[in-house]
Enzyme design. Sequence first.
Site, mmCIF file in Angstrom:
data_model
loop_
_atom_site.group_PDB
_atom_site.id
_atom_site.type_symbol
_atom_site.label_atom_id
_atom_site.label_comp_id
_atom_site.label_asym_id
_atom_site.label_seq_id
_atom_site.Cartn_x
_atom_site.Cartn_y
_atom_site.Cartn_z
ATOM 1 N N LYS A 1 -12.028 -2.240 7.324
ATOM 2 C CA LYS A 1 -11.147 -3.102 8.133
ATOM 3 C C LYS A 1 -11.537 -2.818 9.736
ATOM 4 O O LYS A 1 -11.944 -3.906 10.074
ATOM 5 C CB LYS A 1 -9.569 -2.496 7.925
ATOM 6 C CG LYS A 1 -9.036 -2.994 6.874
ATOM 7 C CD LYS A 1 -9.641 -2.401 5.355
ATOM 8 C CE LYS A 1 -9.092 -2.992 4.216
ATOM 9 N NZ LYS A 1 -7.410 -2.701 3.829
ATOM 10 N N TRP B 1 0.896 -1.187 0.012
ATOM 11 C CA TRP B 1 -0.020 0.079 -0.188
ATOM 12 C C TRP B 1 0.818 1.251 0.090
ATOM 13 O O TRP B 1 0.625 2.351 -0.683
ATOM 14 C CB TRP B 1 -0.932 -0.027 1.074
ATOM 15 C CG TRP B 1 -1.796 -1.260 1.173
ATOM 16 C CD1 TRP B 1 -2.104 -2.007 2.088
ATOM 17 C CD2 TRP B 1 -2.613 -1.393 0.289
ATOM 18 N NE1 TRP B 1 -2.813 -3.116 1.773
ATOM 19 C CE2 TRP B 1 -3.489 -2.620 0.539
ATOM 20 C CE3 TRP B 1 -2.870 -1.132 -1.071
ATOM 21 C CZ2 TRP B 1 -4.480 -3.447 -0.285
ATOM 22 C CZ3 TRP B 1 -4.042 -1.674 -1.750
ATOM 23 C CH2 TRP B 1 -4.642 -2.660 -1.259
ATOM 24 N N ASP C 1 -1.531 6.663 6.261
ATOM 25 C CA ASP C 1 -2.773 5.790 6.071
ATOM 26 C C ASP C 1 -3.046 4.906 7.127
ATOM 27 O O ASP C 1 -2.250 3.805 7.622
ATOM 28 C CB ASP C 1 -2.105 4.795 4.801
ATOM 29 C CG ASP C 1 -3.147 4.004 4.146
ATOM 30 O OD1 ASP C 1 -4.219 3.473 5.039
ATOM 31 O OD2 ASP C 1 -2.970 3.021 3.096
HETATM 32 C C1 PLP Z 1 -7.384 -2.055 2.426
HETATM 33 C C2 PLP Z 1 -5.938 -1.308 2.402
HETATM 34 C C3 PLP Z 1 -6.056 -0.011 1.168
HETATM 35 C C4 PLP Z 1 -6.998 -0.237 0.264
HETATM 36 O O1 PLP Z 1 -8.124 0.147 0.323
HETATM 37 P P1 PLP Z 1 -9.320 0.382 -0.787
HETATM 38 O O2 PLP Z 1 -10.418 0.813 0.167
HETATM 39 O O3 PLP Z 1 -9.638 -0.918 -1.219
HETATM 40 O O4 PLP Z 1 -8.984 1.498 -1.802
HETATM 41 C C5 PLP Z 1 -4.948 0.816 1.311
HETATM 42 N N1 PLP Z 1 -4.037 0.885 2.527
HETATM 43 C C6 PLP Z 1 -4.369 0.087 3.574
HETATM 44 C C7 PLP Z 1 -3.137 0.078 4.467
HETATM 45 C C8 PLP Z 1 -5.222 -1.013 3.418
HETATM 46 O O5 PLP Z 1 -5.111 -1.824 4.556
#
Ligand code: PLP
Length: 361
Positions: free
Chosen positions: A194, A100, A170
Amino acid sequence: MRVYNFSAGPAVLPEDVLKKAASELTEYGASGQSVMEMSHRSKEYEAVQNQCEALLREVLSIPYNYKVLFIQGGAHMQFEMIPLNLMKSENADFVITGQWAEKAYKEAKNYGEVNAVASSKDKTFSYIPELDSSKFNKDADFFHICQNNTIFGTRFIELPDTGNVPLVADMSSCILSEPIDVSKYGLIYACAQKNMGPAGVTVVIIRDDLIYDLSGVFPRIPTMLQYKTYADNNSLYNTPPTYAIYMCGLVLEWIKQKGGLSAMKELNEQKAKVLYEYLDNSKLFKNPVDKKYRSLMNVTFVTGNEELDKKFIKQAKENGLVNLGGHRSVGGMRASIYNAMPIEGVQKLVDFMKNFEAENV
Ligand SMILES: *Cc1c(COP(=O)(O)O)cnc(C)c1O
């Protein structure tokens, strides 16, 4: 019968939250309608959204000089919005700690000069690299980290000191898992699916001074990709993902009832301990991550034998322990043990692993 769901996302939600949502599904309060059917301009819906924001502010202790924005497009769209909105001098620093972080870095490259200050790619992202602040660009527009690496099962245990450069994080897979000091960040973003709610909404927590007026900027930045559009309109410039926001509100209420983020942290540490302790003593399973940086939320493990991994995942599923396959890019196994995973689920997983080990070593 409900299973124990170890999916990395969309992921398990608290059963109490699902029941509450079910009880209100056709008639929310005295409105005579489902939240799904409400106009986003109605007083009833506005109260739902304001309540969600107020709970998020309370639970995360968000200071007054930060805005909370509800945006669609997932964490992926933030990989675009962050450079589009923040790259004034077209410089940014990134730490590459997984897929990511790398994706965010690659997208930002389309908008300016991007510096990878450190990477853990040399050892398949199994650790968080030491940071040498002399490599930081003091004039960068922002400094980006992925605080918890969902795929590889690592997390930052200490934040980089970026001085006056806004720290952007993030937190998709760790938001609400433990208390954080929001004032240390310029911008925090997290997709909901999540640890916060269902898919469809992404939360952005942004310091006021980073919400720039981009109306005179050329080439023009689309209205829907400007943070200011959301900040100026209480995230109601267009129709927001109303039901996802309502569900996030219920999850936040549940967290508050359980004792807030310090209680979540305690429970998450307990769950992670049960699993890591077993892994450290197992003769079959191994956690491939540097101990110091182990994630509380995503626990990765392997047997070292792909066939055996597959057999494990299949038999676990037959025993009501589902979605234990690792990310499609890395294989192996991964147990995501977000807030909503009860400790009984982790205990049941460890018991199952012990039996599997006894039968397969
Ligand atoms: C799941 C995740 C993403 C991607 O998320 P989307 O909503 O599918 O764009 C990005 N960064 C992290 C840390 C994630 O766990």
